[in-house]
Design an enzyme around this catalytic site. Structure first.
Site, mmCIF file in Angstrom:
data_model
loop_
_atom_site.group_PDB
_atom_site.id
_atom_site.type_symbol
_atom_site.label_atom_id
_atom_site.label_comp_id
_atom_site.label_asym_id
_atom_site.label_seq_id
_atom_site.Cartn_x
_atom_site.Cartn_y
_atom_site.Cartn_z
ATOM 1 N N ASP A 70 10.957 -88.107 23.904
ATOM 2 C CA ASP A 70 12.152 -87.261 23.805
ATOM 3 C C ASP A 70 11.738 -85.795 23.900
ATOM 4 O O ASP A 70 11.030 -85.297 23.033
ATOM 5 C CB ASP A 70 12.844 -87.560 22.464
ATOM 6 C CG ASP A 70 13.989 -86.614 22.187
ATOM 7 O OD1 ASP A 70 14.512 -86.016 23.150
ATOM 8 O OD2 ASP A 70 14.371 -86.489 21.007
ATOM 9 N N ASP A 83 16.893 -84.743 20.583
ATOM 10 C CA ASP A 83 18.149 -85.413 20.200
ATOM 11 C C ASP A 83 17.923 -86.853 19.737
ATOM 12 O O ASP A 83 18.871 -87.604 19.489
ATOM 13 C CB ASP A 83 19.183 -85.358 21.340
ATOM 14 C CG ASP A 83 18.739 -86.135 22.573
ATOM 15 O OD1 ASP A 83 17.628 -86.716 22.563
ATOM 16 O OD2 ASP A 83 19.494 -86.165 23.566
ATOM 17 N N ASP A 112 15.703 -99.375 38.445
ATOM 18 C CA ASP A 112 16.406 -100.594 38.055
ATOM 19 C C ASP A 112 17.707 -100.647 38.844
ATOM 20 O O ASP A 112 18.440 -99.659 38.901
ATOM 21 C CB ASP A 112 16.708 -100.546 36.553
ATOM 22 C CG ASP A 112 16.472 -101.885 35.877
ATOM 23 O OD1 ASP A 112 17.075 -102.869 36.329
ATOM 24 O OD2 ASP A 112 15.699 -101.940 34.901
ATOM 25 N N ASP A 135 18.212 -106.433 38.514
ATOM 26 C CA ASP A 135 18.709 -107.068 37.294
ATOM 27 C C ASP A 135 19.499 -108.346 37.613
ATOM 28 O O ASP A 135 20.396 -108.325 38.463
ATOM 29 C CB ASP A 135 19.637 -106.051 36.599
ATOM 30 C CG ASP A 135 20.013 -106.447 35.191
ATOM 31 O OD1 ASP A 135 19.151 -106.390 34.311
ATOM 32 O OD2 ASP A 135 21.195 -106.804 34.971
ATOM 33 N N ASP A 174 13.428 -106.831 26.860
ATOM 34 C CA ASP A 174 14.234 -107.941 26.332
ATOM 35 C C ASP A 174 13.418 -108.916 25.486
ATOM 36 O O ASP A 174 13.971 -109.870 24.923
ATOM 37 C CB ASP A 174 14.858 -108.737 27.489
ATOM 38 C CG ASP A 174 15.857 -107.937 28.297
ATOM 39 O OD1 ASP A 174 16.492 -107.025 27.723
ATOM 40 O OD2 ASP A 174 16.005 -108.224 29.503
#
Ligand code: NOJ
Length: 551
Positions: free
Chosen positions: A26, A30, A103, A211, A337
């Site tokens: 980051d 934030d 992706d 995907d 995942d």
């Protein structure tokens, strides 16, 4: 006959590194990772030696499924940065001799994508047919239980159909209700996707991870499935190969092998994969299969069982044999995942470092293109979740809503959030990930497990990954060698060989916390040791030890 090495596809000798941008680095405090954060870590990735970055989705998105619900295919989600940031990142990747793969999420869009907003606006909107709209089941009033057009259950629990009150029809969503499925039967949908893909390639990206791409062709009759399982009607549907070949023709064919594609395909079989990855058929370069990451599932993924090593060997061995003469394997343990492999198939306690190195060795010495998921190269572990309130992932949250606290042990072991806790850069309070409050807590073990420590320690998991990548780049046998599984019935030791021209590599790996003395019928320990997880010699493998010999 295989191609001569010099003309072989570049991605066969490549190692891919997956960045999950939300959790990587980051730059603006934030609490959410961003593109400038990724850019700031490119030297780290170059030092590791990887060839390709795969960036999980960074497009504008309501973030219902952390970016896998896209509302604009040609922009950047403000929380991640801007298109200028993206272009700078891409230039930084290319400047270091690496490539970048995006992706591609086109089985579904977000319900906030303008295409869907138009589609739902009226039954006669020109984009109505871009999605799967159906009236309620005959004889059942809209909204009543069982009125859904099919009985299918969605991947994130509940029915795959959502009623749109305005027009009284249901739309299909295999994932969340905010992820309506695109109707690939409509040629305008396909043309719009192809155009968008060309736009990114023209911008300089080097390929796509696609995907759930084996879900784009559905049985248009939309029949019910046994017990609500509709997968027979949407996995590998009748037009899948046709759609992929058309995509190849429209998007990739004139780019002369410069690109790489990998199709994520739950439920894909070796037989299907042979067709899908046969270069002569021009569909995709490789697929992500799921068999080896389902071996420890019970009736569902939440009922985790132990892993029988013989099953892992049988599964991976079958994929190696099946794609030996045609097509190509992808190799992975982890992604965004999957729970962390060292907690799953290794020992994340006393033998964390050894088992992480061993698992890496086994995977990277198989034939195929290895994928590393961020933090895997540090031996990052699952998170010690203690309460339901700690989960952010839609799949986990929905599962808990249905199953209650009884689901906690399963969630703790298998939740996707295990993979999504912030990357551990150093031992400082937020692991160097952010100066703000991280969107998902940092694993408390970051004081010990972090990149700064791993870089400084020559014996670390990081340096072992670096050595494995370097070996792939210098030893053609790792890329091209034939694969032979040894000791298939041994429940403790994973052993195989790779042979190419006059070189043979032998890989031995102890999957237990006990010493093992594998019997291969010859004094294998006398061969030349190329790489090992321990500074060990002799006929006894220490707990979780792996060795690579050249003979
Ligand atoms: C597979 C992705 O890897 C996963 O994160 C996502 O939830 C589903 N596809 C839906 O896009």
């Amino acid at each position: 006959m295989s191609l001569p090495e010099s003309t072989d596809a570049w991605w066969k000798s490549a190692v891919v590194y997956q960045v999950y941008p939300r959790s990587f680095a980051d730059s603006d405090g934030d609490g959410v990772g961003d593109l400038r954060g990724v850019e700031s870590k490119l030297d780290y990735l170059a030092e590791l030696g990887v060839d390709v970055l795969w960036l999980s989705p960074v497009y504008p998105s309501p973030q219902d499924d952390n970016g896998y619900d896209i509302s604009d295919y040609r922009g950047i989600e403000p929380v991640f940065g801007t298109l200028d940031d993206f272009d700078r990142l891409l230039a930084g990747v290319h400047g270091r001799g690496m490539k970048l793969v995006m992706d591609l999420v086109v089985n579904h869009t977000s319900d906030e994508h303008p295409w869907f907003v138009e589609s739902r606006s009226s039954k006669d909107n020109p984009k109505r047919d871009w999605y799967w709209w159906r009236p309620p089941r005959e004889g059942v009033p809209a909204g009543a239980p069982g009125a859904e057009p099919t009985n299918w259950t969605s991947f994130f629990t509940g029915p795959t159909w959502e009623l749109d009150e305005a027009t009284g029809e249901y739309y299909l969503h295999l994932f969340s209700r905010k992820q309506p499925d695109l109707n690939w039967e409509n040629p305008q949908v396909r043309a719009a996707v192809h155009e968008m893909m060309r736009w990114w390639l023209d911008r300089g990206v080097d390929g796509f991870r696609m995907d759930v791409i084996n879900m784009i062709s559905k049985d248009t009759a939309l029949p019910d499935g046994p017990g609500g399982d509709g997968s027979a009607h949407y996995l590998h549907g009748p037009r899948l190969h046709e759609f992929l070949r058309e995509m190849h023709r429209e998007v990739f064919a004139d780019r002369a092998g410069a690109t790489m594609t990998v199709g994520e395909m739950p439920g894909v079989t070796v037989e299907e994969a042979r067709l899908l990855t046969d270069p002569a058929r021009a569909e995709v370069d490789m697929v992500f299969q799921f068999e080896h990451v389902q071996l420890d599932h019970g009736p569902s993924k939440w009922d985790r069982t132990g892993l029988d090593l013989r099953d892992l060997k049988a599964t991976l061995g079958r994929w190696q044999a099946g794609l030996a003469d045609v097509g190509w394997n992808s190799l992975y343990w982890n992604n965004h995942d999957q729970p962390r492999v060292v907690s799953r198939f290794g020992d994340d306690g006393a033998h964390r470092v050894e088992s992480a190195k061993m698992l890496a060795t086994v995977l990277h010495l198989h034939r195929g293109t290895p994928f590393i998921y961020q933090g895997e190269e540090l031996g990052m572990t699952n998170y010690p979740f203690t309460s339901a309130a700690q989960f952010r992932d839609i799949e986990s949250v929905n599962h808990h809503a249905l199953a209650g606290d009884a689901a906690l042990p399963g969630l703790r072991a298998m939740s996707r959030d295990n993979a999504r806790t912030p990357m551990q850069w150093d031992a400082s309070p937020n692991a160097g990930f952010t100066t703000g409050t991280p969107w998902l807590p940092v694993n408390p073990n970051h004081t010990e497990v972090n990149a700064a420590a791993a870089l400084a320690e020559t014996d670390s998991v990081f340096h072992h990954y670096r050595a494995l990548i370097a070996l792939r780049h210098s030893e053609p046998t790792v890329v091209h060698g034939n694969f032979t599984m040894l000791l298939p019935d041994d429940p403790n030791v994973y052993a195989f060989s790779r042979s190419h021209r006059d070189t043979e590599l032998l890989v031995l790996a102890n999957f237990t916390s006990k010493e093992q003395r594998p019997d291969l019928g010859f004094p294998w320990w006398d061969a030349h040791l190329v790489l090992g997880s321990h500074s060990n010699r002799g006929a006894t493998l220490r707990p979780w030890e792996a060795r690579v010999y050249r003979q």
